[in-house]
Design an enzyme around this catalytic site. Structure first.
Site, mmCIF file in Angstrom:
data_model
loop_
_atom_site.group_PDB
_atom_site.id
_atom_site.type_symbol
_atom_site.label_atom_id
_atom_site.label_comp_id
_atom_site.label_asym_id
_atom_site.label_seq_id
_atom_site.Cartn_x
_atom_site.Cartn_y
_atom_site.Cartn_z
ATOM 1 N N THR A 73 0.833 -1.202 0.000
ATOM 2 C CA THR A 73 0.000 0.000 0.000
ATOM 3 C C THR A 73 0.868 1.252 0.000
ATOM 4 O O THR A 73 0.634 2.182 -0.785
ATOM 5 C CB THR A 73 -0.941 -0.023 1.231
ATOM 6 O OG1 THR A 73 -1.688 -1.240 1.197
ATOM 7 C CG2 THR A 73 -1.888 1.155 1.232
ATOM 8 N N ASN A 151 -5.277 -9.760 -7.929
ATOM 9 C CA ASN A 151 -5.253 -10.558 -6.701
ATOM 10 C C ASN A 151 -6.449 -11.490 -6.577
ATOM 11 O O ASN A 151 -6.389 -12.506 -5.908
ATOM 12 C CB ASN A 151 -5.166 -9.653 -5.463
ATOM 13 C CG ASN A 151 -6.103 -8.465 -5.527
ATOM 14 O OD1 ASN A 151 -6.022 -7.645 -6.440
ATOM 15 N ND2 ASN A 151 -7.015 -8.373 -4.577
ATOM 16 N N GLN A 179 1.243 -9.243 -6.461
ATOM 17 C CA GLN A 179 0.843 -10.656 -6.611
ATOM 18 C C GLN A 179 1.744 -11.477 -7.522
ATOM 19 O O GLN A 179 1.566 -12.692 -7.625
ATOM 20 C CB GLN A 179 -0.610 -10.736 -7.120
ATOM 21 C CG GLN A 179 -1.638 -10.300 -6.081
ATOM 22 C CD GLN A 179 -1.706 -11.222 -4.852
ATOM 23 O OE1 GLN A 179 -1.237 -12.360 -4.881
ATOM 24 N NE2 GLN A 179 -2.283 -10.719 -3.777
ATOM 25 N N HIS A 201 4.957 -10.067 2.546
ATOM 26 C CA HIS A 201 4.089 -11.101 3.134
ATOM 27 C C HIS A 201 3.316 -11.898 2.094
ATOM 28 O O HIS A 201 2.639 -12.873 2.424
ATOM 29 C CB HIS A 201 3.166 -10.513 4.207
ATOM 30 C CG HIS A 201 2.003 -9.700 3.716
ATOM 31 N ND1 HIS A 201 0.741 -10.231 3.596
ATOM 32 C CD2 HIS A 201 1.907 -8.407 3.345
ATOM 33 C CE1 HIS A 201 -0.099 -9.270 3.186
ATOM 34 N NE2 HIS A 201 0.595 -8.163 3.022
ATOM 35 N N THR A 237 13.719 5.214 10.509
ATOM 36 C CA THR A 237 14.679 4.134 10.778
ATOM 37 C C THR A 237 14.207 2.850 10.104
ATOM 38 O O THR A 237 13.027 2.500 10.182
ATOM 39 C CB THR A 237 14.822 3.923 12.306
ATOM 40 O OG1 THR A 237 15.264 5.155 12.852
ATOM 41 C CG2 THR A 237 15.805 2.821 12.634
ATOM 42 N N CYS A 325 -9.202 -7.844 1.910
ATOM 43 C CA CYS A 325 -9.303 -6.470 2.419
ATOM 44 C C CYS A 325 -10.738 -5.974 2.371
ATOM 45 O O CYS A 325 -11.093 -5.043 3.061
ATOM 46 C CB CYS A 325 -8.425 -5.550 1.595
ATOM 47 S SG CYS A 325 -6.762 -6.157 1.428
HETATM 48 N N1 PLP Z 1 -1.785 -4.706 -4.024
HETATM 49 C C1 PLP Z 1 -2.251 -5.954 -4.207
HETATM 50 C C2 PLP Z 1 -2.477 -6.455 -5.594
HETATM 51 C C3 PLP Z 1 -2.522 -6.773 -3.104
HETATM 52 O O1 PLP Z 1 -2.989 -8.013 -3.291
HETATM 53 C C4 PLP Z 1 -2.284 -6.262 -1.809
HETATM 54 C C5 PLP Z 1 -2.616 -7.078 -0.600
HETATM 55 O O2 PLP Z 1 -3.645 -7.721 -0.540
HETATM 56 C C6 PLP Z 1 -1.787 -4.951 -1.677
HETATM 57 C C7 PLP Z 1 -1.547 -4.214 -2.805
HETATM 58 C C8 PLP Z 1 -1.508 -4.356 -0.328
HETATM 59 O O3 PLP Z 1 -0.279 -4.801 0.177
HETATM 60 P P1 PLP Z 1 0.083 -4.593 1.724
HETATM 61 O O4 PLP Z 1 -0.798 -5.501 2.492
HETATM 62 O O5 PLP Z 1 1.519 -4.972 1.823
HETATM 63 O O6 PLP Z 1 -0.119 -3.142 2.021
#
Ligand code: PLP
Length: 395
Positions: A73, A151, A179, A201, A237, A325
């Site tokens: 993000t 995703n 992804q 992650h 940091t 999300c």
């Molecule tokens: N972009 C995509 C395509 C994602 O699948 C995700 C997480 O689900 C994100 C961005 C967000 O990543 P983060 O959880 O590291 O902020």
């Protein structure tokens, strides 16, 4: 509860044991600040450099092109805000209707702030139309933001071609690559992509750490302004254990890419075939020939996805209906709606996303359990099999 069968790897992944072990010393023994002048901190700085090299190697980039962030993000926001700030005379943003909320909601916000956002559509298979891409990018476009792979469906976009069009118009190209890392080849060296976002992650690294690739020569304005960390491109940091974990996960991803492609795709296809064979009125969402190897999005018509998920959960099977999300809201997926998936299937769509830690036996368990669950729910539903015909004729 029976043993866990985790098929929600597009939401997040298990931290690889090697990654966890690599991170461990940086909490207690080697806690120095990499910016410190003393050897204790400086030696940590060396490890941060090694992690940067490992990630650069995975991306076909140079270490100077990597900025560590807190995740996907932040990387998305950094890239898009930077493009707008460095090209203030341009007021257009081109993006797609199927982006992750990290880009989608940011672009909606920027639209309310006076930027002109042009939304690219997708066809029924979730693919982009390059003619539409060419017609929407203009000499007023500051940034084109098109995800590399979706995703929810796993559909892969031709981001290199889109980047070429952006470059012809002097626009900057950003891709949300969250992804694709560890799932398909990424070689940024020979592309016109200016920015790529990624998040550890999603490929067996820890949460809360990611990176932004910034192509050499791309004008850049930092999003988080503070100290001189990350060559003054991101203040704060460094999250050292996270960076070490990301570097280790990148090394493992490079090593395991072929396995991911062959073994994981084999299990995904086994799941797909098993479900299509045993569950009537099931349809794949997304282009079956142009998808991430680990993703299966399947619509079970005339049944609620949430109900399926709960019953799978009772059996220890984790999957997802749309993006994690947005779960919690009963809004149907914006991605499936953009593809024109009929409402009878949107609501019953389930995303299974696999990793190299899954086994064939787990897949066979899902294929054994899922048909009974769906049959049971359909029998309970007012949209049950006896009503299928009347609903089918409406759509
Ligand atoms: N972009 C995509 C395509 C994602 O699948 C995700 C997480 O689900 C994100 C961005 C967000 O990543 P983060 O959880 O590291 O902020």
């Amino acid at each position: 509860m029976s043993t866990l069968i985790y098929l929600d790897n597009n939401a997040t992944t298990m931290v690889a044991p090697e990654v966890f072990e690599a991170m461990r010393p940086f909490f207690v023994e080697r806690y120095g600040n990499p910016s410190s002048m003393h050897t204790f901190g400086g030696s940590v700085g060396k490890e941060v450099r090694r992690a940067r090299e490992s990630l650069a190697n995975l991306l076909g980039a140079s270490p100077q092109e990597i900025v560590f962030t807190s995740g996907g993000t932040e990387s998305d926001s950094t890239a898009i805000f930077s493009a707008l700030e460095t090209m203030p005379e341009r007021r257009e943003i081109v993006t797609t209707r199927v982006e992750h909320p990290a880009v989608l909601n940011l672009c909606r916000h920027l639209g309310r702030k006076g930027y002109f956002v042009k939304w690219l559509t997708v066809d029924k298979n979730g693919n982009l139309d390059m003619d539409e891409v060419r017609s929407k990018i203009t000499d007023n476009t500051a940034v084109v933001s098109v995800m590399w792979a979706n995703n929810e469906t796993g559909v892969i976009f031709p981001v290199n071609e889109v980047a070429d069009v952006a470059q012809e118009h002097g626009a900057l190209m950003h891709t949300d690559g969250v992804q694709v890392i560890g799932k398909i080849d990424v070689n940024l060296n020979s592309t016109n992509i200016n920015f790529l976002s990624l998040s550890a992650h999603k490929f067996h690294g820890p949460k809360g750490i990611g990176a932004l690739y910034i192509k050499k020569g791309t004008r850049f304005a930092p999003f988080i302004i503070g100290g001189h960390q990350e060559s003054s491109r991101r203040g704060g940091t460094e999250n050292v254990p996270g960076i070490i974990g990301l570097g280790e996960a990148a090394g493992l991803a490079a090593e395991n890419l072929e396995e991911e492609r062959v073994k994981v795709k084999g299990m995904r296809d086994r799941l797909q075939e098993g479900l299509l064979k045993t569950v009537p009125h099931a349809k794949i969402n997304g282009d079956v020939d142009n998808r991430l190897p680990n993703t299966l999005n399947i619509g079970f018509e005339f049944v609620e996805g949430e109900a399926i998920l709960m019953r799978l959960d009772d059996k220890g099977i984790c999957a997802s209906s749309g993006s994690a999300c947005t779960s919690g809201s009963l809004e149907p997926s914006h991605v499936l709606r953009a593809m024109g998936v009929p409402f009878t299937a949107v609501h019953g769509s389930i995303r299974f996303s696999l990793s190299r830690y899954n086994t064939k036996e787990q897949i066979d368990t899902v294929v054994k359990e899922a048909p009974g669950i769906i049959e049971f729910l359909r029998a309970m539903s007012p949209f049950g099999p006896e009503n299928l015909q009347s609903i089918c004729t409406v759509h």
